[in-house]
Enzyme design. Structure first.
Site, PDB file in Angstrom:
ATOM      1  N   ASP A   1       0.839  -1.197   0.000  1.00  0.00           N
ATOM      2  CA  ASP A   1       0.000   0.000   0.000  1.00  0.00           C
ATOM      3  C   ASP A   1       0.875   1.249   0.000  1.00  0.00           C
ATOM      4  O   ASP A   1       1.334   1.702   1.049  1.00  0.00           O
ATOM      5  CB  ASP A   1      -0.922  -0.009   1.235  1.00  0.00           C
ATOM      6  CG  ASP A   1      -1.832   1.211   1.271  1.00  0.00           C
ATOM      7  OD1 ASP A   1      -1.927   1.926   0.252  1.00  0.00           O
ATOM      8  OD2 ASP A   1      -2.460   1.435   2.334  1.00  0.00           O
TER       9      ASP A   1
ATOM     10  N   LYS B   1       1.605   7.958   0.359  1.00  0.00           N
ATOM     11  CA  LYS B   1       2.041   8.034   1.747  1.00  0.00           C
ATOM     12  C   LYS B   1       3.429   8.659   1.830  1.00  0.00           C
ATOM     13  O   LYS B   1       4.195   8.591   0.870  1.00  0.00           O
ATOM     14  CB  LYS B   1       2.134   6.610   2.334  1.00  0.00           C
ATOM     15  CG  LYS B   1       0.797   5.930   2.557  1.00  0.00           C
ATOM     16  CD  LYS B   1       1.003   4.535   3.135  1.00  0.00           C
ATOM     17  CE  LYS B   1      -0.318   3.825   3.375  1.00  0.00           C
ATOM     18  NZ  LYS B   1      -1.156   4.453   4.412  1.00  0.00           N
TER      19      LYS B   1
ATOM     20  N   ASP C   1       0.269  -4.967   4.668  1.00  0.00           N
ATOM     21  CA  ASP C   1      -1.114  -4.518   4.548  1.00  0.00           C
ATOM     22  C   ASP C   1      -2.026  -5.633   4.005  1.00  0.00           C
ATOM     23  O   ASP C   1      -3.179  -5.401   3.693  1.00  0.00           O
ATOM     24  CB  ASP C   1      -1.178  -3.271   3.660  1.00  0.00           C
ATOM     25  CG  ASP C   1      -2.374  -2.389   3.966  1.00  0.00           C
ATOM     26  OD1 ASP C   1      -2.947  -2.529   5.062  1.00  0.00           O
ATOM     27  OD2 ASP C   1      -2.738  -1.576   3.097  1.00  0.00           O
TER      28      ASP C   1
ATOM     29  N   ASP D   1      -5.737   6.370  -0.742  1.00  0.00           N
ATOM     30  CA  ASP D   1      -5.102   5.606   0.335  1.00  0.00           C
ATOM     31  C   ASP D   1      -6.136   4.913   1.231  1.00  0.00           C
ATOM     32  O   ASP D   1      -5.783   4.079   2.055  1.00  0.00           O
ATOM     33  CB  ASP D   1      -4.214   6.554   1.169  1.00  0.00           C
ATOM     34  CG  ASP D   1      -3.225   5.808   2.043  1.00  0.00           C
ATOM     35  OD1 ASP D   1      -3.052   4.586   1.845  1.00  0.00           O
ATOM     36  OD2 ASP D   1      -2.624   6.454   2.929  1.00  0.00           O
TER      37      ASP D   1
ATOM     38  N   GLU E   1      -7.941   2.510   0.512  1.00  0.00           N
ATOM     39  CA  GLU E   1      -8.164   1.499  -0.519  1.00  0.00           C
ATOM     40  C   GLU E   1      -8.691   0.181   0.035  1.00  0.00           C
ATOM     41  O   GLU E   1      -9.341  -0.571  -0.684  1.00  0.00           O
ATOM     42  CB  GLU E   1      -6.854   1.248  -1.293  1.00  0.00           C
ATOM     43  CG  GLU E   1      -5.882   0.236  -0.660  1.00  0.00           C
ATOM     44  CD  GLU E   1      -5.334   0.659   0.690  1.00  0.00           C
ATOM     45  OE1 GLU E   1      -5.372   1.855   1.003  1.00  0.00           O
ATOM     46  OE2 GLU E   1      -4.881  -0.221   1.450  1.00  0.00           O
TER      47      GLU E   1
ATOM     48  N   ARG F   1     -11.022  -0.548   2.111  1.00  0.00           N
ATOM     49  CA  ARG F   1     -12.495  -0.661   2.107  1.00  0.00           C
ATOM     50  C   ARG F   1     -13.025  -0.859   0.686  1.00  0.00           C
ATOM     51  O   ARG F   1     -14.064  -1.470   0.496  1.00  0.00           O
ATOM     52  CB  ARG F   1     -13.093   0.574   2.802  1.00  0.00           C
ATOM     53  CG  ARG F   1     -12.784   1.875   2.142  1.00  0.00           C
ATOM     54  CD  ARG F   1     -12.969   3.079   3.078  1.00  0.00           C
ATOM     55  NE  ARG F   1     -11.847   3.235   4.004  1.00  0.00           N
ATOM     56  CZ  ARG F   1     -11.796   4.184   4.936  1.00  0.00           C
ATOM     57  NH1 ARG F   1     -12.790   5.036   5.089  1.00  0.00           N
ATOM     58  NH2 ARG F   1     -10.749   4.270   5.740  1.00  0.00           N
TER      59      ARG F   1
END
Ligand code: BES
Ligand code: MN
Ligand code: ZN
Length: 493
Positions: A263, A270, A281, A340, A342, A344
């Protein structure tokens, strides 16, 4: 780690551990030693301020014939209500001896009158704590190499072997989870995550179904695919089905895991510092895979399906943008405020597909979903979100019993409405405050009527920055013991 159970101490070299309860007379526990040995052990206990606290250790050497034996007194504490006590004891002994030069640990329970379950738990703790992943170390210093490779539990009762068989299955699952979580993202990405699961679960009777990108596109999983579009690694949806119940038609328990193999945040990128940690992640998906392996290895009498939504979240010329609107598999539209958020987007399509495909009575998702979860609960508890009190209770209970602890968080309409979007049915990111809760309510919008659902935000639990009782620094395997226990206590016969 080789594990065995015996009625008598074996011959030959080993380190001897003697558990001591708060109320025990030390002399009774040391009855197997000669007088000089008893005096040494008593002095060692005193000199090392050994108060028999749970898993505390005092170490000494006692003479045995013309050699000296390493002796460890290990505390069992004063209370008997900690179900995870014996795991902790095994873990502490293992940590102490792992690179000590000793190759064999003998834990002598004689006279303690504990059952085989306790003996198996000690062995499990020792083996779990000894797990390491050294495949990328080509220059490991000799003294840093593990030496301990065998544990023998003496005096643990007749049912120790069958209790151990269940723990060994659990350990298999936890080891797979830790391995998947530990592997870097250039090695474990959606396709290889699937391959590794297939390889490790081959021959156990788990049915695999794998959706590739065209299959997901045909179905309309545009929320998941929107995350994947910026990556050169194609996404996968992995379903693993274990049908162990007496009634093969019985509705399954469905587990859904967030499997973001890396991620970066995507276009909402990020910061660089610490970004490497986002290789884990996929810890939710890792826990789901490990649970399936554990359940199948012990032939659990339950129908369980594990589903992993596997994607890599990258920035790219083709990547989705903040403000994009996607139509999810459920038909609901989502405004992607923040690329970010992502997890969900991946979960909502995996959950919609799971419900369509398997019509579950229970659905539990696991995800390293929000940094806000770590702000709320630190590294001690996973967050538990559910509108079903009964399921929440079952999960919290399994958490207490296994040490994979959960703390229930609130949900409700007041949070849910914060996810409304001016352009679509919902947005994927709300205000900073309560970020874990609004993430949970977002997922709640994809749960169908009548399905009992819980969401576990395990962002703080997948990876440990310092050693714990059952793990070294690194991947913890969180969630496998929890789900295995949930199934054992509630969904088997
Ligand atoms: N994978 C992260 C959550 C995370 C962060 C887990 C740190 C473990 C440690 C997730 O995809 C994420 O980036 N969440 C965002 C959500 C926000 C953009 C609404 C977050 O928590 O900042
Ligand atoms: Mn993210
Ligand atoms: Zn993420």
């Amino acid at each position: 780690m080789k594990v065995s159970f015996a009625a008598q101490r074996p011959e030959g070299a080993f380190a001897l551990a003697i558990p001591v309860r708060g109320e025990d007379m030390l002399a009774d526990r040391l009855a197997g030693l000669d007088e000089a040995g008893r005096a040494l052990a008593a002095r060692a206990a005193d000199a090392q301020r050994f108060d028999r606290e749970a898993a505390a250790i005092a170490e000494t050497f006692v003479s045995e014939g013309d050699s000296a034996r390493r002796l460890l007194l290990v505390g069992l504490g004063g209370k008997r209500d900690d179900e995870a006590l014996y795991e902790k004891v095994g873990g502490a002994l293992s940590a102490k001896l792992l690179t000590s030069g000793e190759t064999r640990l003998v834990v002598d329970l004689t006279g303690l009158d504990v059952d085989g379950e306790a003996a198996a738990r000690i062995a499990f703790g020792a083996a779990a704590r000894a797990w390491r992943y050294d495949v990328y170390r080509t220059k490991l210093n000799a003294k840093a190499k593990p030496t301990l490779d065998e544990v023998v539990i003496v005096g643990g009762g007749a049912d120790a072997d069958s209790a151990w068989a269940r723990k060994a299955a659990l350990l298999e699952g936890i080891s797979l989870t830790r391995e998947l979580v530990t592997e870097p993202a250039n090695i474990v990405y959606p396709e290889t995550f699937v391959e590794r699961c297939q390889k490790r679960m081959a021959g156990l009777g788990i049915e695999f179904e794998i959706l590739d990108e065209p299959a997901m596109r045909a179905l309309g999983m545009n929320a998941l695919l929107g995350v994947a579009i910026g990556s050169a690694r194609p996404p996968r949806l992995l379903a693993m089905r274990w049908n162990g119940a007496a009634d093969p038609q019985a509705k399954p328990v469905v587990l859904v895991g967030k499997g973001v193999t890396f991620d970066t945040g995507g276009i909402s990128i990020k910061p660089a510092a610490g970004m490497e940690s986002m290789k884990w992640d996929m810890g939710g998906a890792g826990a789901v895979a490990g649970t399936m392996l554990a359940l199948a290895s012990r032939k659990a009498k339950a129908n369980v399906v594990g589903i992993c939504g596997l994607v890599e979240n990258m920035p790219d010329g083709k990547a989705q943008r903040p403000g994009d609107v996607v139509t999810s598999l459920s038909g609901q539209t989502i405004e992607v405020i923040n690329t970010d958020a992502e997890g969900r987007l991946v979960l909502c399509d995996a959950m919609a597909w799971a419900q369509r495909q398997y019509k579950p009575e229970y659905m539990i998702d696991l995800a390293t979903l929000t940094g806000a979860m770590i702000v709320s609960l630190g590294y001690e508890y996973g967050g538990l979100f559910s509108s079903d009190d009964d399921l929440a209770g079952k999960l919290a209970d399994a958490g207490l019993k296994t040490g994979d602890k959960l703390w229930r968080m609130p949900m409700g309409d007041v949070y849910d409405k914060l996810m409304d979007s001016p352009i679509a049915d919902m947005k994927n990111s709300g205000p900073r405050e309560g970020g874990s809760i609004t993430a949970a309510t977002f997922l709640g919008r994809f749960v169908e009527e009548g399905v009992k659902w819980a969401h576990l935000d395990i962002a703080g639990m997948v990876w440990a920055n310092k050693p714990g009782t059952l793990w070294d620094k690194g991947a913890t395997g969180y969630g496998v013991a929890l789900l295995d226990r949930l199934v054992a206590d509630n969904f088997e016969g």
